[in-house]
Write a protein that holds these residues in place. Structure first.
Motif, PDB file in Angstrom:
ATOM      1  N   ASP A 106      37.900  27.177  44.230  1.00  0.00           N
ATOM      2  CA  ASP A 106      39.174  27.339  44.934  1.00  0.00           C
ATOM      3  C   ASP A 106      38.972  27.754  46.385  1.00  0.00           C
ATOM      4  N   GLY A 107      37.706  28.083  46.748  1.00  0.00           N
ATOM      5  CA  GLY A 107      37.426  28.503  48.115  1.00  0.00           C
ATOM      6  C   GLY A 107      37.423  30.009  48.276  1.00  0.00           C
ATOM      7  N   LEU A 108      37.083  30.735  47.210  1.00  0.00           N
ATOM      8  CA  LEU A 108      37.079  32.194  47.251  1.00  0.00           C
ATOM      9  C   LEU A 108      35.703  32.714  46.855  1.00  0.00           C
ATOM     10  N   LEU A 109      35.184  33.639  47.653  1.00  0.00           N
ATOM     11  CA  LEU A 109      33.943  34.338  47.353  1.00  0.00           C
ATOM     12  C   LEU A 109      34.280  35.814  47.280  1.00  0.00           C
ATOM     13  N   GLU A 110      33.930  36.464  46.164  1.00  0.00           N
ATOM     14  CA  GLU A 110      34.236  37.875  45.963  1.00  0.00           C
ATOM     15  C   GLU A 110      32.938  38.633  45.710  1.00  0.00           C
ATOM     16  N   LEU A 111      32.713  39.704  46.462  1.00  0.00           N
ATOM     17  CA  LEU A 111      31.574  40.583  46.240  1.00  0.00           C
ATOM     18  C   LEU A 111      32.132  41.921  45.796  1.00  0.00           C
ATOM     19  N   TYR A 112      31.820  42.275  44.542  1.00  0.00           N
ATOM     20  CA  TYR A 112      32.302  43.508  43.936  1.00  0.00           C
ATOM     21  C   TYR A 112      31.198  44.550  43.905  1.00  0.00           C
ATOM     22  N   ALA A 113      31.586  45.809  44.031  1.00  0.00           N
ATOM     23  CA  ALA A 113      30.678  46.928  43.821  1.00  0.00           C
ATOM     24  C   ALA A 113      31.378  47.868  42.845  1.00  0.00           C
ATOM     25  N   GLY A 114      30.596  48.445  41.947  1.00  0.00           N
ATOM     26  CA  GLY A 114      31.211  49.337  40.980  1.00  0.00           C
ATOM     27  C   GLY A 114      30.187  50.109  40.190  1.00  0.00           C
ATOM     28  N   ARG A 115      30.646  50.648  39.067  1.00  0.00           N
ATOM     29  CA  ARG A 115      29.813  51.518  38.236  1.00  0.00           C
ATOM     30  C   ARG A 115      30.109  51.274  36.767  1.00  0.00           C
ATOM     31  N   ALA A 116      29.117  51.603  35.977  1.00  0.00           N
ATOM     32  CA  ALA A 116      29.331  51.638  34.538  1.00  0.00           C
ATOM     33  C   ALA A 116      30.215  52.854  34.252  1.00  0.00           C
ATOM     34  N   ARG A 117      31.283  52.657  33.496  1.00  0.00           N
ATOM     35  CA  ARG A 117      32.144  53.781  33.092  1.00  0.00           C
ATOM     36  C   ARG A 117      31.592  54.440  31.843  1.00  0.00           C
ATOM     37  N   THR A 118      31.035  53.611  30.954  1.00  0.00           N
ATOM     38  CA  THR A 118      30.360  54.065  29.750  1.00  0.00           C
ATOM     39  C   THR A 118      29.173  53.122  29.558  1.00  0.00           C
ATOM     40  N   VAL A 128      33.721  42.950  49.622  1.00  0.00           N
ATOM     41  CA  VAL A 128      33.894  41.867  50.596  1.00  0.00           C
ATOM     42  C   VAL A 128      34.606  40.707  49.917  1.00  0.00           C
ATOM     43  N   LEU A 129      35.561  40.114  50.610  1.00  0.00           N
ATOM     44  CA  LEU A 129      36.225  38.886  50.182  1.00  0.00           C
ATOM     45  C   LEU A 129      36.134  37.891  51.321  1.00  0.00           C
ATOM     46  N   ALA A 130      35.810  36.655  50.985  1.00  0.00           N
ATOM     47  CA  ALA A 130      35.809  35.596  51.991  1.00  0.00           C
ATOM     48  C   ALA A 130      36.495  34.392  51.359  1.00  0.00           C
ATOM     49  N   ARG A 131      37.250  33.670  52.169  1.00  0.00           N
ATOM     50  CA  ARG A 131      37.932  32.489  51.641  1.00  0.00           C
ATOM     51  C   ARG A 131      37.962  31.396  52.684  1.00  0.00           C
ATOM     52  N   THR A 132      38.016  30.184  52.186  1.00  0.00           N
ATOM     53  CA  THR A 132      38.150  29.035  53.073  1.00  0.00           C
ATOM     54  C   THR A 132      39.567  29.019  53.626  1.00  0.00           C
ATOM     55  N   PRO A 133      39.847  28.234  54.675  1.00  0.00           N
ATOM     56  CA  PRO A 133      41.198  28.209  55.246  1.00  0.00           C
ATOM     57  C   PRO A 133      42.292  27.891  54.219  1.00  0.00           C
ATOM     58  N   ASP A 134      41.974  27.078  53.217  1.00  0.00           N
ATOM     59  CA  ASP A 134      42.989  26.761  52.211  1.00  0.00           C
ATOM     60  C   ASP A 134      42.771  27.533  50.903  1.00  0.00           C
ATOM     61  N   GLY A 135      41.890  28.540  50.930  1.00  0.00           N
ATOM     62  CA  GLY A 135      41.620  29.352  49.744  1.00  0.00           C
ATOM     63  C   GLY A 135      42.798  30.263  49.411  1.00  0.00           C
ATOM     64  N   PRO A 136      42.789  30.830  48.215  1.00  0.00           N
ATOM     65  CA  PRO A 136      43.894  31.686  47.795  1.00  0.00           C
ATOM     66  C   PRO A 136      43.994  32.955  48.651  1.00  0.00           C
ATOM     67  N   ASP A 137      45.212  33.435  48.837  1.00  0.00           N
ATOM     68  CA  ASP A 137      45.484  34.641  49.615  1.00  0.00           C
ATOM     69  C   ASP A 137      45.139  35.862  48.760  1.00  0.00           C
ATOM     70  N   VAL A 138      43.890  36.298  48.841  1.00  0.00           N
ATOM     71  CA  VAL A 138      43.428  37.478  48.111  1.00  0.00           C
ATOM     72  C   VAL A 138      42.773  38.407  49.116  1.00  0.00           C
ATOM     73  N   VAL A 139      43.220  39.683  49.139  1.00  0.00           N
ATOM     74  CA  VAL A 139      42.641  40.655  50.062  1.00  0.00           C
ATOM     75  C   VAL A 139      41.950  41.805  49.331  1.00  0.00           C
ATOM     76  N   ARG A 140      42.189  41.906  48.027  1.00  0.00           N
ATOM     77  CA  ARG A 140      41.562  42.966  47.232  1.00  0.00           C
ATOM     78  C   ARG A 140      41.593  42.550  45.772  1.00  0.00           C
ATOM     79  N   ALA A 141      40.570  42.963  45.018  1.00  0.00           N
ATOM     80  CA  ALA A 141      40.542  42.661  43.582  1.00  0.00           C
ATOM     81  C   ALA A 141      39.763  43.746  42.846  1.00  0.00           C
ATOM     82  N   VAL A 142      40.116  43.906  41.581  1.00  0.00           N
ATOM     83  CA  VAL A 142      39.451  44.854  40.690  1.00  0.00           C
ATOM     84  C   VAL A 142      39.171  44.133  39.387  1.00  0.00           C
ATOM     85  N   ARG A 143      37.968  44.326  38.832  1.00  0.00           N
ATOM     86  CA  ARG A 143      37.610  43.760  37.531  1.00  0.00           C
ATOM     87  C   ARG A 143      37.162  44.884  36.611  1.00  0.00           C
TER      88      ARG A 143
END
Length: 177
Positions: A106-118, A128-143
Motif C-alpha cells: 500500500d506504500g507504507l513502511l512502519e518501524l516499531y519499537a517496544g518491549r515484551a510485556r510478559t 518511524v513511519l514513511a509512506r509513498t505520496p499515495d500511501g495511507p494517511d497513518v501518523v502513528r500505530a500501536v501493535r
C-alpha cells in the motif's frame, strides 16, 4: 518440476529442524511458526472479516522474518479475494526490547519499537513511519501481540493526521506449524 525454489540457506518455523536458534531470539521464540485464522478489520467505512496466514521464521541469525497475507471474507465466511499483505523483520534488541520493521504494498513502511510485556506478549509503538505520496494517511500505530491458550492474538491501532488512535485490525490465529 517443483514450483518451489530451494535456497542454499535454510529458514525454518520450527526449533526442532534447521539452523540452531540464536540465543537472542529467546524473548520472541513463542512467535516462531505458521499461524492461520480469522479477524476483523475496521476504519474508513471498510469494516470486514478476513482470513489470515502469518509466518515467523528464522535462519539462525538474530531476527525473525515476518510475512502476513490476508483475504477478505463475507459475513458468512465465503472468500471474496486478496486483502492486506505485509512483510518484515522482528529484531530482539536485548533485555526485553524488540523492533519490528513492516512494509506493505500500500506504500507504507512502519518501524516499531517496544518491549515484551510478559514472556508471551509484546507491545510495540511506531518510532518511524514513511509512506509513498499515495500511501495511507497513518501518523502513528500501536501493535499488541500475545500468545493466549496456544493461539496468537493481535491488535493493530492506527491514527491518521486528523484522527485519534483507533482499532484497525485484530485476529485470533491458531498455530499450523
Amino acid at each position: 518440476m517443483s514450483d518451489r525454489t530451494e535456497l542454499p540457506v535454510e529458514e525454518t518455523t520450527d526449533v526442532r529442524t534447521g539452523p540452531e536458534v540464536a540465543p537472542s531470539l529467546l524473548s520472541v521464540l513463542p512467535l516462531l511458526g505458521e499461524w492461520h485464522g480469522e479477524g476483523q478489520a475496521a476504519g474508513a467505512g471498510v469494516d470486514h472479516r478476513f482470513g489470515q496466514w502469518v509466518r515467523f521464521a528464522h535462519d539462525g541469525r538474530d531476527f525473525l522474518s515476518y510475512e502476513s497475507r490476508t483475504w477478505r471474507l463475507t459475513d458468512d465466511g465465503a472468500i471474496v479475494g486478496p486483502d492486506t499483505r505485509e512483510s518484515g523483520f522482528l529484531r530482539p534488541r536485548g533485555n526485553d526490547d524488540v523492533e519490528l520493521l513492516v512494509t506493505s504494498p500500500d506504500g507504507l513502511l512502519e518501524l516499531y519499537a517496544g518491549r515484551a510485556r510478559t514472556t508471551t506478549s509484546w507491545e510495540l509503538t511506531t518510532d518511524v513511519l514513511a509512506r509513498t505520496p499515495d500511501g495511507p494517511d497513518v501518523v502513528r500505530a500501536v501493535r499488541l501481540y500475545g500468545i493466549v491458550d496456544g493461539a496468537l492474538l493481535y491488535a493493530i491501532d492506527r491514527a491518521g493526521s486528523d484522527q485519534e488512535l483507533s482499532p484497525t485490525m485484530s485476529a485470533r490465529l491458531e498455530r499450523i506449524r
